[in-house]
Design a protein around this motif. Structure first.
Motif, PDB file in Angstrom:
ATOM      1  N   LEU A  52       0.842  -1.204   0.000  1.00 17.09           N
ATOM      2  CA  LEU A  52       0.000   0.000   0.000  1.00 17.09           C
ATOM      3  C   LEU A  52       0.879   1.258   0.000  1.00 17.09           C
ATOM      4  N   TYR A  53       1.933   1.241   0.803  1.00 14.35           N
ATOM      5  CA  TYR A  53       2.859   2.387   0.854  1.00 14.35           C
ATOM      6  C   TYR A  53       3.561   2.552  -0.493  1.00 14.35           C
ATOM      7  N   TYR A  54       3.955   1.438  -1.082  1.00 16.71           N
ATOM      8  CA  TYR A  54       4.627   1.475  -2.380  1.00 16.71           C
ATOM      9  C   TYR A  54       3.726   2.153  -3.427  1.00 16.71           C
ATOM     10  N   ARG A  87      16.828  15.024  12.923  1.00 12.94           N
ATOM     11  CA  ARG A  87      17.769  13.960  13.305  1.00 12.94           C
ATOM     12  C   ARG A  87      17.621  12.754  12.373  1.00 12.94           C
ATOM     13  N   ASN A  88      16.425  12.566  11.838  1.00 11.08           N
ATOM     14  CA  ASN A  88      16.168  11.434  10.934  1.00 11.08           C
ATOM     15  C   ASN A  88      16.663  11.701   9.509  1.00 11.08           C
ATOM     16  N   ASN A  89      17.327  12.848   9.287  1.00 14.09           N
ATOM     17  CA  ASN A  89      17.866  13.236   7.976  1.00 14.09           C
ATOM     18  C   ASN A  89      16.766  13.635   6.993  1.00 14.09           C
ATOM     19  N   LEU A  90      15.543  13.785   7.469  1.00 14.23           N
ATOM     20  CA  LEU A  90      14.442  14.181   6.592  1.00 14.23           C
ATOM     21  C   LEU A  90      14.013  15.611   6.925  1.00 14.23           C
ATOM     22  N   LEU A  91      13.246  16.198   6.008  1.00 15.22           N
ATOM     23  CA  LEU A  91      12.671  17.516   6.262  1.00 15.22           C
ATOM     24  C   LEU A  91      11.523  17.317   7.251  1.00 15.22           C
ATOM     25  N   VAL A  92      11.586  18.022   8.360  1.00 12.63           N
ATOM     26  CA  VAL A  92      10.559  17.902   9.397  1.00 12.63           C
ATOM     27  C   VAL A  92       9.756  19.193   9.438  1.00 12.63           C
ATOM     28  N   PRO A 133      11.996  17.059 -11.204  1.00 14.81           N
ATOM     29  CA  PRO A 133      11.301  15.814 -10.867  1.00 14.81           C
ATOM     30  C   PRO A 133      11.286  15.527  -9.363  1.00 14.81           C
ATOM     31  N   SER A 134      10.151  15.044  -8.886  1.00 15.98           N
ATOM     32  CA  SER A 134      10.007  14.838  -7.441  1.00 15.98           C
ATOM     33  C   SER A 134      10.956  13.765  -6.918  1.00 15.98           C
ATOM     34  N   SER A 135      11.121  12.714  -7.697  1.00 20.75           N
ATOM     35  CA  SER A 135      11.937  11.616  -7.158  1.00 20.75           C
ATOM     36  C   SER A 135      12.699  10.908  -8.252  1.00 20.75           C
ATOM     37  N   ARG A 143      22.294  10.966  -6.081  1.00 21.02           N
ATOM     38  CA  ARG A 143      21.920  12.367  -6.106  1.00 21.02           C
ATOM     39  C   ARG A 143      20.810  12.625  -7.109  1.00 21.02           C
ATOM     40  N   GLY A 144      19.923  13.525  -6.752  1.00 23.55           N
ATOM     41  CA  GLY A 144      18.912  14.009  -7.682  1.00 23.55           C
ATOM     42  C   GLY A 144      19.409  15.272  -8.371  1.00 23.55           C
ATOM     43  N   HIS A 145      18.538  15.938  -9.135  1.00 29.80           N
ATOM     44  CA  HIS A 145      18.930  17.180  -9.821  1.00 29.80           C
ATOM     45  C   HIS A 145      19.352  18.252  -8.825  1.00 29.80           C
ATOM     46  N   LEU A 146      18.632  18.317  -7.717  1.00 31.11           N
ATOM     47  CA  LEU A 146      18.965  19.207  -6.604  1.00 31.11           C
ATOM     48  C   LEU A 146      18.300  18.618  -5.371  1.00 31.11           C
ATOM     49  N   SER A 147      18.632  19.159  -4.218  1.00 32.99           N
ATOM     50  CA  SER A 147      18.067  18.628  -2.989  1.00 32.99           C
ATOM     51  C   SER A 147      16.748  19.342  -2.661  1.00 32.99           C
ATOM     52  N   HIS A 148      15.633  18.617  -2.800  1.00 32.06           N
ATOM     53  CA  HIS A 148      14.333  19.213  -2.435  1.00 32.06           C
ATOM     54  C   HIS A 148      14.312  19.569  -0.950  1.00 32.06           C
TER      55      HIS A 148
END
Ligand code: B12
Length: 225
Positions: free
Chosen positions: A71-73, A135-140, A105-107, A116-121
């Motif tokens: 489902l997440y996929y 701390r989780n390395n994600l955008l919070v 592109p989003s992903s 690496r992507g085109h740039l860091s979203h």
């Protein structure tokens, strides 16, 4: 109201109506990360980055236990399509006003060796005031935590800019210890990218899914409730 502020509020209203959960703008000159696969000639003059975020379904994220679910996929792919369409809609809005928009592109991974992507979203979102790199390395984001996905539109449309949020995870350690690869550490600088990638590669094979996804650290971070 000045032209930049007026454009900002009209474009924000348009993006939110299209289904964006968060909207922000940053000065490209503030970014540290480099662009890949975007020639200097093409990006010349595109001095603003529009950051757009879409919330993930809490029910789907809550359903993730020890590995990514089917489902997440499916949701992951649909949200990526949605973000790309949203970025396209924003680009049309801008082009209809005789300015340029470049939807990133989003992903899409451009360099698999360096991942690496085109740039860091995430960096654009952080500079555009959508949240901080946790701390989780994600955008919070303070309201939605890490349960969001991101996209960027580069533009020369006159827009006022946002400022980064002066906040961080503080004492929250909800993501520590839950990572199946043990990649999340006390300090975001110590995040183990390789361990994360290897676990995602294992999930891809074991769960028979076509992408490198997991979702466990996304689930753990609900922001500052
Ligand atoms: C390749 C990739 C991966 C690779 C890892 C690549 C890597 N080493 O970063 C793999 C396959 C392992 C991966 C894993 C995951 N990914 Co991924 N991935 C990408 C992709 C396509 C490119 C990332 C990239 O170019 N990284 C290169 C480095 C240089 O950039 P960066 O990591 O973003 O780091 C910058 C900032 O973080 C900043 N920075 C770093 N530390 C700090 C600290 C402070 C204080 C500050 C201010 C800034 C800062 O500087 C860096 C340089 O600019 C992006 C989409 C995109 N184009 O951004 C999605 C993306 C980063 N992934 C995402 C997600 C959700 C995941 C997973 C959870 C998998 C999943 N979907 O289930 C895991 C996350 C694991 C984790 N906790 O980090 C989301 C993140 C959303 C969010 N809320 O932050 C993105 C943005 C996709 C999207 N469209 O939303 N991913």
């Amino acid at each position: 109201m000045g032209e930049e502020k007026e454009n900002y509020s009209k474009l924000k209203e348009f993006a939110l109506q299209w289904g964006a959960s968060l909207f922000g703008v940053c000065e490209i000159s503030r970014l540290n990360g480099e662009f890949l696969d975007l020639s200097p000639q093409v990006v010349k003059g595109l001095d603003k980055g529009i950051s757009l975020a879409v919330r993930l379904s809490d029910k789907i994220i809550d359903g993730i236990e020890h590995r990514p679910t089917k489902l997440y996929y499916y949701h992951y792919r649909q949200v990526n399509y949605f973000l790309d369409r949203l970025a396209l809609g924003v680009t049309q809005f801008i082009q209809n006003r005789d300015r340029h928009g470049l939807p990133v592109p989003s992903s899409q991974t451009i360099d698999w060796e360096k991942q690496r992507g085109h740039l860091s979203h995430k960096e654009v979102a952080q500079q555009a005031g959508l949240g901080w790199i946790g701390r989780n390395n994600l955008l919070v984001n303070p309201e939605f935590g890490s349960r969001i996905r991101l996209v960027t539109v580069l533009t020369d449309f006159p827009l006022s800019s946002d400022k980064p949020i002066e906040d961080w995870c503080g004492d929250c350690r909800d993501c520590l210890g839950i990572c199946p690869a043990g990649a999340i550490k006390q300090r975001v600088e110590d995040f183990n990218h390789l361990a994360c990638y290897e676990k995602l590669d294992e999930f891809r094979k074991v769960c028979k899914i076509g992408h490198h996804i997991c979702g466990i650290c996304v689930k753990a971070c609900k922001g500052g409730e």
